[in-house]
Design an enzyme around this catalytic site. Structure first.
Site, PDB file in Angstrom:
ATOM      1  CE  LYS A 132      -3.465   2.560   2.546  1.00  0.00           C
ATOM      2  NZ  LYS A 132      -4.511   2.522   3.562  1.00  0.00           N
TER       3      LYS A 132
ATOM      4  CE  LYS B  62      -3.643   8.230   6.644  1.00  0.00           C
ATOM      5  NZ  LYS B  62      -4.801   7.300   6.539  1.00  0.00           N
TER       6      LYS B  62
ATOM      7  CD  GLU C 195       5.673  -3.832   3.701  1.00  0.00           C
ATOM      8  OE1 GLU C 195       5.048  -4.704   4.323  1.00  0.00           O
ATOM      9  OE2 GLU C 195       6.076  -2.777   4.235  1.00  0.00           O
TER      10      GLU C 195
ATOM     11  CE  LYS D 238      -5.984   1.959  -0.352  1.00  0.00           C
ATOM     12  NZ  LYS D 238      -6.345   1.993   1.034  1.00  0.00           N
TER      13      LYS D 238
END
Ligand code: PBG
Length: 328
Positions: free
Chosen positions: A199, A222, A238, A253
């Site tokens: 993400k 973020k 990841e 995403k």
């Protein structure tokens, strides 16, 4: 070695039946997960200005969306709550409330349409007063391990309410394994985990933040937890970790700008890969349509097919109901 004119690749394209016969990829309503926003109250529909055509629904009216999904052949819906302002706190403790909007919506859906899967978002941003996905220290840094502990409680809360797929979107390290252990220990062996493994910290999330009410709360970005758009190798790391920790499927995403990541993840791991065509992507299509620059139906179907061609098992898309209707 044969070549033109023995080989004419246009030959198989020359009629509709032949194009259908030679299609390498097929898009069906079963390839879609429909994200839905839940709000408080009764008999409420709140349109979201930056996501034209998408609304928040009160729990009683979410049920009709679930029935619509079933009737359209959409196998699964994804839930996101618009938490009332007075229930948002620095620690996001509303995420642990067994009667929060999310849990009430899960129960209502599983009661009325048990045959439709319910995917739930695990992350604290819809519940925090600062709009971050976790606990924040004095310097504004999102604290990993203490956040992960709360996310475990949030995931269990959702599983108890009846969630079928737990989808952690927070990007804390280690949380997939912790959630998997907790689900096993609490007799939720068949509750799936679809991790938002890759993400990215993205400019495409704006309308979603309106939808869950965090745009005005969030200061800064973020980037200390979501991935850098520059990185692909890191996405593979990841994914490897989340699979190792017990994820059943992984998500990339945003969607279309990151199809290269989808392809690499699929080729490397050969596991179910999903993509989230996020709010900004939806809004771009709708803006192009409104400007007369694009034709909605063709653009929606072509875009969703691209995810399948890249190797996705399915796509989270706000166009799910529309696309399913087009596909018949
Ligand atoms: C946050 C979350 C986000 C989305 C899903 N879960 C936004 C964010 O990270 O700020 C975005 C989805 C979309 O834009 O449609 N946990």
């Amino acid at each position: 070695m044969s070549s033109y004119p023995a080989i004419r690749l246009r030959r198989t394209r020359s009629s509709v039946w032949s194009r259908r016969l030679h299609a390498e990829t097929i898009l069906t309503p079963a390839d879609m997960i429909w994200p839905l926003f839940v709000c408080d109250g009764e008999d409420v529909e709140q349109p979201i200005a930056s996501l034209p055509g998408v609304s928040r629904w009160s729990v009683d009216r979410i049920v009709a969306r679930g029935q619509e999904a079933r009737d359209l052949g959409i196998p699964c819906v994804a839930l996101f709550p618009y938490t009332q302002a007075e229930r948002r706190t620095a620690d996001g403790r509303e995420a642990l409330n067994p009667d929060n909007l999310m849990c009430r919506a899960i129960r209502a859906l599983k009661d009325a349409v048990p045959e439709v899967g319910v995917l739930t978002d695990v992350a604290l941003d819809p519940y925090t007063s600062h709009g971050h996905d976790g606990l924040v220290d004095d310097a504004g840094y999102v604290i990993n391990d203490a956040t992960a502990e709360i996310l475990v409680g949030q995931a269990l809360n959702q599983a108890v309410a009846g969630a079928d797929i737990i989808a952690p979107s927070d990007m804390m390290d280690g949380r997939i394994g912790m959630i998997r252990d907790a689900l096993e220990a609490d007799a939720h062996q068949n509750v799936q985990i679809m991790s938002y493994a890759a993400k990215y910290a993205s400019a495409y999330y704006g309308p979603f933040r309106d939808a869950v009410g965090t745009r005005g709360l969030l200061k800064g970005d973020k980037k200390t937890y979501q991935m850098d758009a520059a990185n692909a190798e890191e996405a593979l790391r990841e994914v490897a970790l989340d699979l190792d920790e017990g994820a059943d499927s992984v998500m990339v995403k945003p969607g279309l700008p990151y199809l290269d990541i989808v392809v690499r993840v699929k080729q490397r791991f050969e596991v179910p890969v999903f993509a989230y065509q996020v709010s900004g992507e939806y809004a771009m299509i709708e803006a192009a349509v409104a400007a007369g620059a694009a034709e909605r139906d063709a653009m929606v179907l072509e875009t969703l097919l691209a995810f399948k061609r890249a190797g996705c098992s399915g796509v989270l898309t706000y166009h799910a109901a529309h696309a399913a209707r087009l596909l018949g």
